[in-house]
Structures are given as structure tokens and as C-alpha cells.
Design a protein around this motif. Sequence first.
Motif, PDB file in Angstrom:
ATOM      1  N   LEU A   1      -7.082   4.867  -1.843  1.00  0.00           N
ATOM      2  CA  LEU A   1      -6.791   3.439  -1.960  1.00  0.00           C
ATOM      3  C   LEU A   1      -7.041   2.755  -0.630  1.00  0.00           C
ATOM      4  N   SER A   2      -7.248   1.451  -0.708  1.00  0.00           N
ATOM      5  CA  SER A   2      -7.445   0.649   0.494  1.00  0.00           C
ATOM      6  C   SER A   2      -6.367  -0.425   0.576  1.00  0.00           C
ATOM      7  N   LEU A   3      -6.131  -0.902   1.781  1.00  0.00           N
ATOM      8  CA  LEU A   3      -5.183  -1.994   1.956  1.00  0.00           C
ATOM      9  C   LEU A   3      -5.651  -3.235   1.211  1.00  0.00           C
ATOM     10  N   LEU A   4      -6.980  -3.497   1.235  1.00  0.00           N
ATOM     11  CA  LEU A   4      -7.490  -4.685   0.561  1.00  0.00           C
ATOM     12  C   LEU A   4      -7.273  -4.595  -0.945  1.00  0.00           C
ATOM     13  N   ASP A   5      -7.624  -3.463  -1.552  1.00  0.00           N
ATOM     14  CA  ASP A   5      -7.420  -3.319  -2.993  1.00  0.00           C
ATOM     15  C   ASP A   5      -5.950  -3.441  -3.367  1.00  0.00           C
ATOM     16  N   SER A   6      -5.085  -2.831  -2.561  1.00  0.00           N
ATOM     17  CA  SER A   6      -3.650  -2.887  -2.849  1.00  0.00           C
ATOM     18  C   SER A   6      -3.150  -4.322  -2.818  1.00  0.00           C
ATOM     19  N   ALA A   7      -3.586  -5.075  -1.811  1.00  0.00           N
ATOM     20  CA  ALA A   7      -3.115  -6.453  -1.663  1.00  0.00           C
ATOM     21  C   ALA A   7      -3.660  -7.346  -2.763  1.00  0.00           C
TER      22      ALA A   7
ATOM     23  N   THR B   1       0.828  -1.206   0.000  1.00  0.00           N
ATOM     24  CA  THR B   1       0.000   0.000   0.000  1.00  0.00           C
ATOM     25  C   THR B   1       0.862   1.255   0.000  1.00  0.00           C
ATOM     26  N   SER B   2       1.913   1.258   0.813  1.00  0.00           N
ATOM     27  CA  SER B   2       2.775   2.439   0.871  1.00  0.00           C
ATOM     28  C   SER B   2       3.458   2.685  -0.464  1.00  0.00           C
ATOM     29  N   LEU B   3       3.911   1.635  -1.116  1.00  0.00           N
ATOM     30  CA  LEU B   3       4.538   1.807  -2.436  1.00  0.00           C
ATOM     31  C   LEU B   3       3.516   2.262  -3.478  1.00  0.00           C
ATOM     32  N   THR B   4       2.295   1.744  -3.374  1.00  0.00           N
ATOM     33  CA  THR B   4       1.261   2.079  -4.351  1.00  0.00           C
ATOM     34  C   THR B   4       0.869   3.542  -4.264  1.00  0.00           C
ATOM     35  N   TRP B   5       0.628   4.041  -3.061  1.00  0.00           N
ATOM     36  CA  TRP B   5       0.159   5.433  -2.966  1.00  0.00           C
ATOM     37  C   TRP B   5       1.289   6.418  -3.259  1.00  0.00           C
ATOM     38  N   THR B   6       2.534   6.072  -2.914  1.00  0.00           N
ATOM     39  CA  THR B   6       3.613   7.008  -3.228  1.00  0.00           C
ATOM     40  C   THR B   6       3.830   7.114  -4.735  1.00  0.00           C
ATOM     41  N   GLN B   7       3.683   6.001  -5.441  1.00  0.00           N
ATOM     42  CA  GLN B   7       3.783   6.067  -6.909  1.00  0.00           C
ATOM     43  C   GLN B   7       2.665   6.931  -7.472  1.00  0.00           C
ATOM     44  N   ALA B   8       1.450   6.758  -6.922  1.00  0.00           N
ATOM     45  CA  ALA B   8       0.317   7.548  -7.396  1.00  0.00           C
ATOM     46  C   ALA B   8       0.512   9.034  -7.085  1.00  0.00           C
ATOM     47  N   VAL B   9       1.088   9.343  -5.939  1.00  0.00           N
ATOM     48  CA  VAL B   9       1.343  10.744  -5.579  1.00  0.00           C
ATOM     49  C   VAL B   9       2.342  11.372  -6.542  1.00  0.00           C
ATOM     50  N   CYS B  10       3.390  10.639  -6.875  1.00  0.00           N
ATOM     51  CA  CYS B  10       4.366  11.194  -7.824  1.00  0.00           C
ATOM     52  C   CYS B  10       3.717  11.441  -9.181  1.00  0.00           C
ATOM     53  N   ALA B  11       2.817  10.528  -9.592  1.00  0.00           N
ATOM     54  CA  ALA B  11       2.088  10.743 -10.843  1.00  0.00           C
ATOM     55  C   ALA B  11       1.184  11.964 -10.736  1.00  0.00           C
ATOM     56  N   ALA B  12       0.537  12.135  -9.569  1.00  0.00           N
ATOM     57  CA  ALA B  12      -0.354  13.279  -9.369  1.00  0.00           C
ATOM     58  C   ALA B  12       0.423  14.593  -9.345  1.00  0.00           C
ATOM     59  N   LEU B  13       1.605  14.577  -8.733  1.00  0.00           N
ATOM     60  CA  LEU B  13       2.442  15.776  -8.736  1.00  0.00           C
ATOM     61  C   LEU B  13       2.871  16.135 -10.161  1.00  0.00           C
ATOM     62  N   TYR B  14       3.200  15.131 -10.957  1.00  0.00           N
ATOM     63  CA  TYR B  14       3.576  15.373 -12.346  1.00  0.00           C
ATOM     64  C   TYR B  14       2.397  15.947 -13.125  1.00  0.00           C
ATOM     65  N   ALA B  15       1.199  15.371 -12.905  1.00  0.00           N
ATOM     66  CA  ALA B  15       0.008  15.869 -13.593  1.00  0.00           C
ATOM     67  C   ALA B  15      -0.294  17.299 -13.176  1.00  0.00           C
ATOM     68  N   ARG B  16      -0.066  17.623 -11.891  1.00  0.00           N
ATOM     69  CA  ARG B  16      -0.343  18.976 -11.422  1.00  0.00           C
ATOM     70  C   ARG B  16       0.564  20.004 -12.101  1.00  0.00           C
ATOM     71  N   GLU B  17       1.781  19.595 -12.414  1.00  0.00           N
ATOM     72  CA  GLU B  17       2.686  20.501 -13.122  1.00  0.00           C
ATOM     73  C   GLU B  17       2.123  20.894 -14.487  1.00  0.00           C
ATOM     74  N   ARG B  18       1.358  19.989 -15.090  1.00  0.00           N
ATOM     75  CA  ARG B  18       0.813  20.257 -16.424  1.00  0.00           C
ATOM     76  C   ARG B  18      -0.576  20.893 -16.392  1.00  0.00           C
ATOM     77  N   THR B  19      -1.380  20.506 -15.383  1.00  0.00           N
ATOM     78  CA  THR B  19      -2.776  20.948 -15.361  1.00  0.00           C
ATOM     79  C   THR B  19      -3.064  21.987 -14.278  1.00  0.00           C
TER      80      THR B  19
END
Length: 394
Positions: A199-205, A173-191
Motif C-alpha cells: 500500500l501507499s500513503l497516497l492510495d490510503s489517503a 495508512t497504519s490502520l489500513t495495513w494492520t487491518q490487511a495484516v490481520c486478514a492475511a494472518l487469518y487467510a494463512r491459517e486456512r491456506t
Amino acid sequence: MSNGPGPLAGIRVVEIATFIAAPGGTHLLASQGAQVIKVEDTVVGDPLRMFGSSRNGMSGWFANLNAGKRSLCMDIASSAGREIMADLLAAADVFVQAYRPGVAARLGIGEADVRKRNPDVIYVSISGFGRDGPYSKRPAYDAVIQAWSGIASVQGGDDEPQFVRSFIPDKVTSLTWTQAVCAALYARERTGRGEHVELSLLDSAVSFMWPDAMMEHVVLADDADHRPNLLADYRLLGCRDGYVAVMPLTDGHWKGVADAFDRPDLLSDPRFAEAGPRAAHFGEMIDTLGEVVADVARDDVVERLIAADVPVAPALRPDEVANDAGVQHSGVIREVDHPIVGRIRQNRPAALIAGGVPELRPAVERGTDTDAILTELGRSTDAIAELRAAGIVK
């Protein structure tokens, strides 16, 4: 490894969470240069300080997962605490909270509340079972998710379900949300728009386990070539004085095994002569390999198969890992002096970035940075003293 500011230098992250799923991710962001403030309550703070081997009130576990962070200790449910949180979040690039659904909104730090003053913040919501649905209000820890996601049943195979002795759902879960945050930060630079990462622990697992561990449940057509899960036959091979992992998947690997142990009969056995039959008889291949190495010393097996260019590894015990030549050469584990815990072994991020990795500040005691952070938010010395006297901050 060169020290540098890190690619996330200048990114400000606020965390309200305990244990692993969120703090593990904020630690990773800190290791890439982000400025992280960990907000802790005035009663206990993050209980992870108390779990595992510890010294002077701080566990090695906490010392590793919370390096690089500052600690602000306050009662966020109080009116004064809410004002401080509002000011803190107004300047944040990323806010991470791991409350059950609905709790953050009741505390005045739901997404809508935070966006009133900071519309482009990356808002991260981590829960056990998701925002809504039949399980959304239930508490969840790693063990609960290991059971619910099928990890324990996969690990146990045909026998009783077993836990993986590592907090896999939390860390995934920690790896999943940090990757998503970096993608969101990149998107924010453009938009210019801030995203809500949920996200949930169950979905991540489940997502993590599905492609391989659940491979026999993927292809649904009745006329497909349905085969048992390849991983059901995964096992370590017992040697005379330990265990090894061997994975001879190509014809060249299999010939290497035969040559290494002077077993030409392995090449003539129709079950193993080619890759296709070996895949069809994977369990029998593993059983045969087990017979081949059973009376040979572990390190001798490894040396022979390495010389034959066969994928192999000794099953290192935990006490062997940090002293392994490859681990030592990479520097993924290093010894550092911690001002509270003393000499510790600390892991660095596995991904090396050419711009350098910042030298992380050691994990701190609860509330170490309260005064400094409040001063940065414009509170006077007298105002901070009043907050402390009222028990709102520590």
C-alpha cells in the motif's frame, strides 16, 4: 480493562521503518499481543524520538507510538548485518518495511529474499506513491500526501488549502495495513500461504477521503441530481465564550433546537420544516443555528441541546480533552510512569477486546535489546562483542 495476552499473542513482527505510518501500526499490533522487534540503524535510529516535547532524549510522541516494542540496533547494509536480518526474518510472522520501491531488494530483504527461508511470512511494503508509476521514486511525508490527496483543499474549502493539524495520511495508512495484516494472518491459517500486503500513503489517503469528502465527484451521469458537497458547509458555531458542533439531522432534532431556544419560528420556516428541505438548504440551516447560539455561553448551549436529545458537542481545546468526564471514564487516555520520559499521558487502543489488553512495555532507547535478540538468534557473547567492536551493532 483487564490485562491479558491479547489476540495476537505468539505473532512475531519485525519492523524496519521510522516516524508513523509503519511504527503506528506495529504499536497497534503490539497492543493486541504481538511481539514486535524494531530494527534501527547505528547512526540515528527513529528520528521520531527527537520531535515534540521530550525528556532525556525521548519525545512523548515516540514513547506513545513505540510502546510494546524491542529495539535491535545494527547496520543492515553490512554482510554480517544481512546475515542477522536473514535469521531474524526467518522466524517472523510479519515483516514491515517502508523503504522506497527497490531499496529493500538492494539490501537483501525484498519479498523474494525473505520468502526463500520463510515462505509463509506476511510481507508488508509501505511506500509514498506505490511500487511503480510516475511518482514511485519520490520521497513522501504526511504533508506531501495531504496536499496530493486533496485533503488540504477540502480542509480549506473555498479559501486557501489548509493542512489538517494531525498526521491523517500516516495514521490512516497504519490502520489500513494492520487491518490487511490481520486478514492475511487469518487467510494463512486456512491456506498456509503468506501474502504480500502493499500500500501507499497516497492510495490510503485518497481511499479514506473519497466517499464523503469527494462526494460531488462520485456520480457521473449528467441527469443525476448533482448537489454541492454537504461538508463544504460544515463549521463550528461560535458561542459567547467558545464553539460548539451541532448536527440536527432529523425532524425530532430540529424540534429539539426550536424548543431549547424558544424559537417556534424555526419549525414554520419552509426551508427547515422537514429533513428534505433542510438537506437542500444545509448551509442556511448552519447559518441560522449560528445566529441562535451566538450570544449564549458554550456550556449552556450544550446543556440545553443535550436535554433536548440533539447531537451536540463543545469544541474542546487540546488541554481540555484529557480531563473530559467521558474521556476519563473510558480510560482511553491514562497517566503512566515512563522510565525515561517520566510521567506521561498514553492512549490505549480504541477497540476493546474481551480477552484483555496486554500491559505494554515502555518504549526503549535505541539498541536496548540488541544483545538479548542476538543471543536468541544463536550469537555467542564473543561474537556479539566482535560485532559491536566492528560498529555493526550497538
